[in-house]
Write a protein that holds these residues in place. Structure first.
Motif, PDB file in Angstrom:
ATOM      1  N   VAL A 240      -2.311   9.515  -0.711  1.00  0.00           N
ATOM      2  CA  VAL A 240      -2.344   8.938   0.632  1.00  0.00           C
ATOM      3  C   VAL A 240      -2.719   7.458   0.535  1.00  0.00           C
ATOM      4  O   VAL A 240      -3.424   7.055  -0.396  1.00  0.00           O
ATOM      5  CB  VAL A 240      -3.343   9.695   1.539  1.00  0.00           C
ATOM      6  N   PRO A 241      -2.247   6.648   1.481  1.00  0.00           N
ATOM      7  CA  PRO A 241      -2.576   5.220   1.450  1.00  0.00           C
ATOM      8  C   PRO A 241      -4.084   4.937   1.441  1.00  0.00           C
ATOM      9  O   PRO A 241      -4.533   3.955   0.858  1.00  0.00           O
ATOM     10  CB  PRO A 241      -1.914   4.663   2.707  1.00  0.00           C
ATOM     11  N   SER A 242      -4.872   5.824   2.037  1.00  0.00           N
ATOM     12  CA  SER A 242      -6.321   5.600   2.036  1.00  0.00           C
ATOM     13  C   SER A 242      -6.893   5.650   0.622  1.00  0.00           C
ATOM     14  O   SER A 242      -7.917   5.025   0.337  1.00  0.00           O
ATOM     15  CB  SER A 242      -7.032   6.609   2.942  1.00  0.00           C
ATOM     16  N   GLN A 243      -6.240   6.363  -0.283  1.00  0.00           N
ATOM     17  CA  GLN A 243      -6.682   6.388  -1.693  1.00  0.00           C
ATOM     18  C   GLN A 243      -6.501   5.005  -2.311  1.00  0.00           C
ATOM     19  O   GLN A 243      -7.346   4.535  -3.057  1.00  0.00           O
ATOM     20  CB  GLN A 243      -5.881   7.423  -2.482  1.00  0.00           C
ATOM     21  N   ILE A 244      -5.413   4.339  -1.961  1.00  0.00           N
ATOM     22  CA  ILE A 244      -5.162   2.973  -2.437  1.00  0.00           C
ATOM     23  C   ILE A 244      -6.243   2.049  -1.874  1.00  0.00           C
ATOM     24  O   ILE A 244      -6.815   1.233  -2.607  1.00  0.00           O
ATOM     25  CB  ILE A 244      -3.755   2.492  -2.016  1.00  0.00           C
ATOM     26  N   ASN A 245      -6.544   2.190  -0.586  1.00  0.00           N
ATOM     27  CA  ASN A 245      -7.610   1.379   0.033  1.00  0.00           C
ATOM     28  C   ASN A 245      -8.928   1.572  -0.703  1.00  0.00           C
ATOM     29  O   ASN A 245      -9.650   0.607  -0.969  1.00  0.00           O
ATOM     30  CB  ASN A 245      -7.801   1.760   1.502  1.00  0.00           C
ATOM     31  N   TYR A 246      -9.261   2.818  -1.010  1.00  0.00           N
ATOM     32  CA  TYR A 246     -10.508   3.134  -1.698  1.00  0.00           C
ATOM     33  C   TYR A 246     -10.576   2.424  -3.061  1.00  0.00           C
ATOM     34  O   TYR A 246     -11.577   1.789  -3.393  1.00  0.00           O
ATOM     35  CB  TYR A 246     -10.666   4.649  -1.872  1.00  0.00           C
TER      36      TYR A 246
ATOM     37  N   LYS B  92      -2.914  -7.780   4.252  1.00  0.00           N
ATOM     38  CA  LYS B  92      -2.268  -7.940   5.553  1.00  0.00           C
ATOM     39  C   LYS B  92      -1.680  -6.583   5.912  1.00  0.00           C
ATOM     40  O   LYS B  92      -0.908  -6.016   5.158  1.00  0.00           O
ATOM     41  CB  LYS B  92      -1.166  -8.996   5.490  1.00  0.00           C
ATOM     42  N   ARG B  93      -2.096  -6.074   7.046  1.00  0.00           N
ATOM     43  CA  ARG B  93      -1.623  -4.754   7.476  1.00  0.00           C
ATOM     44  C   ARG B  93      -0.356  -4.878   8.302  1.00  0.00           C
ATOM     45  O   ARG B  93       0.003  -5.947   8.742  1.00  0.00           O
ATOM     46  CB  ARG B  93      -2.713  -4.053   8.279  1.00  0.00           C
ATOM     47  N   GLY B  94       0.283  -3.753   8.503  1.00  0.00           N
ATOM     48  CA  GLY B  94       1.483  -3.721   9.329  1.00  0.00           C
ATOM     49  C   GLY B  94       2.730  -3.495   8.500  1.00  0.00           C
ATOM     50  O   GLY B  94       2.665  -3.340   7.280  1.00  0.00           O
TER      51      GLY B  94
ATOM     52  N   ILE C 187      -0.955  -6.240  -0.132  1.00  0.00           N
ATOM     53  CA  ILE C 187      -2.270  -6.460  -0.726  1.00  0.00           C
ATOM     54  C   ILE C 187      -2.039  -7.426  -1.876  1.00  0.00           C
ATOM     55  O   ILE C 187      -1.205  -7.179  -2.751  1.00  0.00           O
ATOM     56  CB  ILE C 187      -2.877  -5.149  -1.270  1.00  0.00           C
ATOM     57  N   ARG C 188      -2.750  -8.529  -1.844  1.00  0.00           N
ATOM     58  CA  ARG C 188      -2.645  -9.524  -2.912  1.00  0.00           C
ATOM     59  C   ARG C 188      -3.963  -9.508  -3.688  1.00  0.00           C
ATOM     60  O   ARG C 188      -5.036  -9.621  -3.102  1.00  0.00           O
ATOM     61  CB  ARG C 188      -2.398 -10.903  -2.319  1.00  0.00           C
ATOM     62  N   ILE C 189      -3.863  -9.350  -5.007  1.00  0.00           N
ATOM     63  CA  ILE C 189      -5.051  -9.292  -5.864  1.00  0.00           C
ATOM     64  C   ILE C 189      -4.947 -10.396  -6.904  1.00  0.00           C
ATOM     65  O   ILE C 189      -3.898 -10.578  -7.537  1.00  0.00           O
ATOM     66  CB  ILE C 189      -5.165  -7.936  -6.594  1.00  0.00           C
ATOM     67  N   ARG C 190      -6.055 -11.108  -7.060  1.00  0.00           N
ATOM     68  CA  ARG C 190      -6.091 -12.202  -8.039  1.00  0.00           C
ATOM     69  C   ARG C 190      -7.379 -12.105  -8.837  1.00  0.00           C
ATOM     70  O   ARG C 190      -8.459 -11.919  -8.290  1.00  0.00           O
ATOM     71  CB  ARG C 190      -6.026 -13.542  -7.326  1.00  0.00           C
ATOM     72  N   LYS C 191      -7.256 -12.227 -10.150  1.00  0.00           N
ATOM     73  CA  LYS C 191      -8.427 -12.294 -11.020  1.00  0.00           C
ATOM     74  C   LYS C 191      -8.905 -13.742 -10.995  1.00  0.00           C
ATOM     75  O   LYS C 191      -8.130 -14.670 -11.205  1.00  0.00           O
ATOM     76  CB  LYS C 191      -8.057 -11.876 -12.456  1.00  0.00           C
ATOM     77  N   VAL C 192     -10.182 -13.923 -10.714  1.00  0.00           N
ATOM     78  CA  VAL C 192     -10.741 -15.266 -10.587  1.00  0.00           C
ATOM     79  C   VAL C 192     -10.907 -15.891 -11.975  1.00  0.00           C
ATOM     80  O   VAL C 192     -11.419 -15.258 -12.895  1.00  0.00           O
ATOM     81  CB  VAL C 192     -12.107 -15.223  -9.863  1.00  0.00           C
ATOM     82  N   ARG C 193     -10.470 -17.115 -12.097  1.00  0.00           N
ATOM     83  CA  ARG C 193     -10.628 -17.892 -13.337  1.00  0.00           C
ATOM     84  C   ARG C 193     -11.337 -19.190 -12.970  1.00  0.00           C
ATOM     85  O   ARG C 193     -11.145 -19.730 -11.878  1.00  0.00           O
ATOM     86  CB  ARG C 193      -9.270 -18.232 -13.958  1.00  0.00           C
ATOM     87  N   PHE C 194     -12.124 -19.709 -13.882  1.00  0.00           N
ATOM     88  CA  PHE C 194     -12.866 -20.933 -13.610  1.00  0.00           C
ATOM     89  C   PHE C 194     -12.469 -22.018 -14.591  1.00  0.00           C
ATOM     90  O   PHE C 194     -12.232 -21.745 -15.767  1.00  0.00           O
ATOM     91  CB  PHE C 194     -14.376 -20.673 -13.705  1.00  0.00           C
TER      92      PHE C 194
ATOM     93  N   ARG D 280       0.831  -1.209   0.000  1.00  0.00           N
ATOM     94  CA  ARG D 280       0.000   0.000   0.000  1.00  0.00           C
ATOM     95  C   ARG D 280       0.867   1.261   0.000  1.00  0.00           C
ATOM     96  O   ARG D 280       0.639   2.186  -0.778  1.00  0.00           O
ATOM     97  CB  ARG D 280      -0.896  -0.042   1.239  1.00  0.00           C
ATOM     98  N   SER D 281       1.866   1.282   0.859  1.00  0.00           N
ATOM     99  CA  SER D 281       2.714   2.480   0.982  1.00  0.00           C
ATOM    100  C   SER D 281       3.521   2.725  -0.294  1.00  0.00           C
ATOM    101  O   SER D 281       3.710   3.876  -0.697  1.00  0.00           O
ATOM    102  CB  SER D 281       3.639   2.351   2.180  1.00  0.00           C
ATOM    103  N   GLU D 282       3.999   1.658  -0.943  1.00  0.00           N
ATOM    104  CA  GLU D 282       4.760   1.816  -2.182  1.00  0.00           C
ATOM    105  C   GLU D 282       3.874   2.364  -3.301  1.00  0.00           C
ATOM    106  O   GLU D 282       4.310   3.208  -4.088  1.00  0.00           O
ATOM    107  CB  GLU D 282       5.396   0.487  -2.598  1.00  0.00           C
ATOM    108  N   LEU D 283       2.625   1.872  -3.378  1.00  0.00           N
ATOM    109  CA  LEU D 283       1.692   2.401  -4.384  1.00  0.00           C
ATOM    110  C   LEU D 283       1.377   3.866  -4.102  1.00  0.00           C
ATOM    111  O   LEU D 283       1.310   4.682  -5.030  1.00  0.00           O
ATOM    112  CB  LEU D 283       0.398   1.594  -4.402  1.00  0.00           C
TER     113      LEU D 283
END
Length: 156
Positions: A38-44, A61-63, A68-75, A28-31
Motif C-alpha cells: 500500500v502507498p502508506s508503506q512507502i510513506n512509512y 508533492k501529493r496529487g 517524492i524527491r530524495i537527495r543525499k546531502v553532500r557538503f 509513491r503509487s509506482e513504488l
C-alpha cells in the motif's frame, strides 16, 4: 528474511547511489505497485528511513502528478558539515535522532563501527537514567562534544 520496509529502503538507496545527480524522483503509487504494497508503506519507509538526521532531504508533492524527491546531502567542506550537524543537534536531542546521527557519522567514515556502538550506548536512555528533558539536553551536549572532537581531528 528482510521486511518489506528493508527491501524498499535498499532499493531507494541503490537507486540514489546510481543517480548521477545524487537525487531521485519517484512516484509513491509506482513504488507501491512495484513492491505490491500500500502507498502508506512507502510513506512509512520515507518518513522513518530518509530523515535529515540520516543525511537526506525529502520533498513530496501529493496529487495526480505528485512525486517524492530524495537527495543525499553532500557538503563542500568539513566546516559546512560540522556547522549543520551542530545546528541539527541543537540543545535537546531524542535518542532516536541521536542514533540516526551516529549512524550517519559511521556511514560517512567519521566514526569506526566500534566508536559508533560505544557512543550509541552512552547516549541511550538506559545510561542517561534521568527525566526526559534533562536526558535530551545532556545527550545533545554529549553529541556536540563528540562531533566537535571528530571534526577537530579529521576536519579541513
Amino acid at each position: 528474511m528482510s521486511s518489506i520496509s528493508d527491501i524498499i529502503e535498499g532499493y531507494l538507496i541503490k537507486t540514489l547511489r546510481e543517480a548521477p545527480s545524487g537525487t531521485i524522483q519517484v512516484k509513491r503509487s509506482e513504488l507501491a505497485d512495484l513492491f505490491q504494497c500500500v502507498p502508506s508503506q512507502i510513506n512509512y519507509v520515507i518518513s522513518t528511513r530518509f530523515t535529515v538526521e540520516k543525511g537526506y532531504l525529502v520533498e513530496s508533492k501529493r496529487g495526480g502528478g505528485g512525486y517524492i524527491r530524495i537527495r543525499k546531502v553532500r557538503f563542500a567542506t568539513p566546516k559546512a558539515h560540522y556547522d549543520v550537524l551542530l545546528r541539527m543537534i541543537g540543545n535537546q536531542l531524542s535518542q532516536s535522532a541521536a542514533e540516526d546521527l551516529i549512524t550517519r557519522l559511521r556511514e560517512e567514515d567519521w566514526m569506526t563501527v566500534r566508536e559508533a556502538y560505544m557512543v550509541k550506548k552512552l547516549v541511550s536512555r538506559e545510561v542517561l537514567d534521568l527525566p526526559v528533558s534533562v536526558r535530551d539536553h545532556i545527550r545533545a551536549r554529549m553529541l556536540r562534544s563528540i562531533v566537535t572532537t571528530l571534526f577537530a581531528n579529521k576536519g579541513e
